[in-house]
Design an enzyme around this catalytic site. Structure first.
Site, short mmCIF file in Angstrom:
data_model
loop_
_atom_site.label_atom_id
_atom_site.label_comp_id
_atom_site.label_asym_id
_atom_site.label_seq_id
_atom_site.Cartn_x
_atom_site.Cartn_y
_atom_site.Cartn_z
N TYR A 20 0.72 -1.25 -0.06
CA TYR A 20 0.07 -0.04 -0.03
C TYR A 20 0.81 1.32 0.10
CZ TYR A 20 -3.78 3.05 0.75
OH TYR A 20 -4.78 4.14 0.70
N GLN A 65 8.38 16.24 11.24
CA GLN A 65 7.17 15.29 11.31
C GLN A 65 5.89 15.75 11.27
OE1 GLN A 65 7.85 11.96 11.35
NE2 GLN A 65 9.64 12.52 10.97
N HIS A 102 3.58 16.07 8.39
CA HIS A 102 3.06 14.61 7.86
C HIS A 102 1.53 14.82 8.00
CE1 HIS A 102 5.91 12.10 6.49
NE2 HIS A 102 6.66 12.30 7.47
N GLU A 136 8.69 6.36 17.35
CA GLU A 136 9.18 5.94 15.93
C GLU A 136 10.52 6.29 15.60
OE1 GLU A 136 7.07 6.30 11.60
OE2 GLU A 136 6.53 7.83 13.26
N HIS A 137 10.69 7.68 15.83
CA HIS A 137 12.07 8.18 15.61
C HIS A 137 12.67 8.74 16.36
CE1 HIS A 137 9.36 8.67 11.66
NE2 HIS A 137 10.48 8.10 11.12
N ASP A 149 14.33 8.95 6.07
CA ASP A 149 13.13 8.82 5.17
C ASP A 149 13.40 8.49 3.81
OD1 ASP A 149 11.29 9.17 7.40
OD2 ASP A 149 11.04 11.51 6.89
N HIS A 165 -0.76 -39.22 20.93
CA HIS A 165 0.38 -38.79 20.77
C HIS A 165 1.42 -39.76 21.30
CE1 HIS A 165 -1.36 -34.90 20.04
NE2 HIS A 165 -0.33 -34.38 19.87
#
Length: 431
Positions: A130, A260, A263, A328-329, A362, A421
């Site tokens: 995606y 950031q 975004h 995240e970063h 990035d 078993h």
């Protein structure tokens, strides 16, 4: 205004805990809408897929027009300015090299009682990628998702990308050409995720879906997980910058935070420092920089609603805050960035030193930019080669080896009440 916190304040623990748990997305609303869309595409196939595409992306689509053909990608690349072609190819080469280096080795050995054990890695058969579209288009996401799958040896890679008003971003197509995409569809949203998961007449199903998207895409991935694999449930982007005085100008740090924030209005930018004056300088630089950004309104909303400036008495006090945020970063603008990073247990990706802005990662750094968000770096990792591989274990006993370990297996099977078993082993032992 961004939240201002002081680790020396008696109320800091409570304020920080509230900050950590604040919601930044519209998960419940997106979940309800995505569930309806996924169910419709699963039940009605192409009919629902085409109807939702026309409704949300505002153009009619059908079996003859859904595909984006390789010739279109090649033409887009040929029409791309040389400087951009060079940049795409540099990024692709670095991403490919970094993911090639992650390739694991198969294992095979015989232990001291004669049991042969092993582990074999194989690529997935098919992957859906995606690629975000709409408010912003990201050719870098094409490279970051497709190239590791190619390196892993995935045979079929199907790319989906929303094309509002049937407008294709030419640089996204150029990136697809560079990455080697030969199957692509002009669809997006939850309906594209559903098509990849369940298959339609026009879009054959895949085994795993990767790539970031909006809240509706994330919700759809959550719904179809189990039918197919997914990489992660990506939330709004985030960066945590830890900086000390004298390492970088305030304007640099402001740009790092806003990289950031631009975004999405739900993105989050946080600055931690030992110096109150530096926090003030960066806050002022953010306000000045917002005036010149094309996406300034988006960045301003993100910064004012979700941003934070945190004062700590020393860098040691910042370590537990970083691990709790699990960003995240994580950007370390410190004299001893390596020493600080060695104490960080939870972060998607770490950027070391003033000359390493997160934004370089990035695009052209090499490590993947698809990373865990919303504190999920506590238990997950960014996208990598292993996301496109499976482990299969191998085990072989000869009669002598089975004689040594089989009786214990019989004992444990009987203790669990699983007589078949136990019998399957005991018969081979002659007992």
């Amino acid at each position: 205004m961004p939240q201002r916190l002081d680790a020396s304040s008696p109320d800091f623990a409570a304020e920080f805990a509230e900050f950590l748990t604040a919601k930044r997305d519209t998960e419940s609303t997106a979940d309800r809408a995505a569930a309806d869309i996924v169910a419709a595409v699963q039940a009605e196939g192409d009919a629902a897929l085409f109807a939702y595409t026309e409704r949300f992306d505002r153009f009619p689509i059908g079996p003859a027009t859904i595909r984006i053909h390789p010739q279109e990608m090649a033409a887009a690349f040929a029409a791309t300015p040389q400087v951009q072609r060079d940049a795409l190819e540099l990024a692709a080469a670095r991403i490919r090299a970094f993911h090639e280096a992650q390739r694991p080795a198969d294992l095979s050995w015989t232990d001291d009682i004669g049991v042969r054990l092993g582990l074999r890695w194989t690529a997935l058969d098919s992957v859906g990628v995606y690629v975000p579209g709409g408010t912003a288009a990201y050719p870098s996401s094409v490279l970051m998702n497709v190239i590791p799958a190619k390196v892993a040896g995935v045979q079929r890679i199907a790319m989906v990308v929303p094309t509002p008003d049937n407008v294709l971003n030419p640089l996204v197509l150029a990136a697809a050409h560079v990455a080697g995409v030969d199957e692509a569809y002009r669809i997006g949203g939850a309906q594209a995720v559903a098509a990849l998961a369940y298959g339609t007449d026009s879009v054959p199903a895949v085994d795993k879906i990767v790539g970031p998207g909006n809240a509706y895409v994330a919700a759809a991935k959550r719904i179809v997980f189990g039918r197919v694999g997914i990489d992660t449930i990506a939330g709004p982007s985030e960066v945590l910058v830890v900086a000390e005085p004298g390492q970088a100008p305030a304007e640099w740090l402001a740009a790092d935070l806003l990289a950031q924030a631009e975004h999405d209005t739900a993105a989050q930018s946080i600055l931690i420092s030992t110096d109150a004056a530096l926090l003030d300088e960066v806050a002022a630089a953010v306000d000045a920089t917002l005036e010149i950004l094309l996406r300034g309104q988006i960045a301003a909303t993100s910064w004012h609603n979700h941003g934070a400036l945190i004062l700590v008495p020393n860098l040691a006090a910042a370590i537990p805050l970083v691990n709790a945020i699990a960003p995240e970063h994580l950007q370390l603008v410190l004299a001893d960035a390596d020493g600080f990073a060695a104490q960080v247990r939870h972060a998607g990706s770490i950027f070391l030193g003033a000359a390493t802005p997160e934004a370089v990662g990035d695009y052209v750094g090499g490590p993947n930019h698809v990373l865990p968000t919303d504190r999920s770096a506590r238990f997950s990792s960014g996208l990598g080669l292993l996301d496109f591989l499976k482990r299969t274990t191998l085990l072989e006993c000869d009669s002598a080896a089975l004689t040594k370990i089989g009786p214990a297996a019989v004992t444990l099977a009987q203790a669990e009440g699983l007589d078949a078993h136990a019998l399957s082993v005991a018969l081979r032992l002659g007992s």
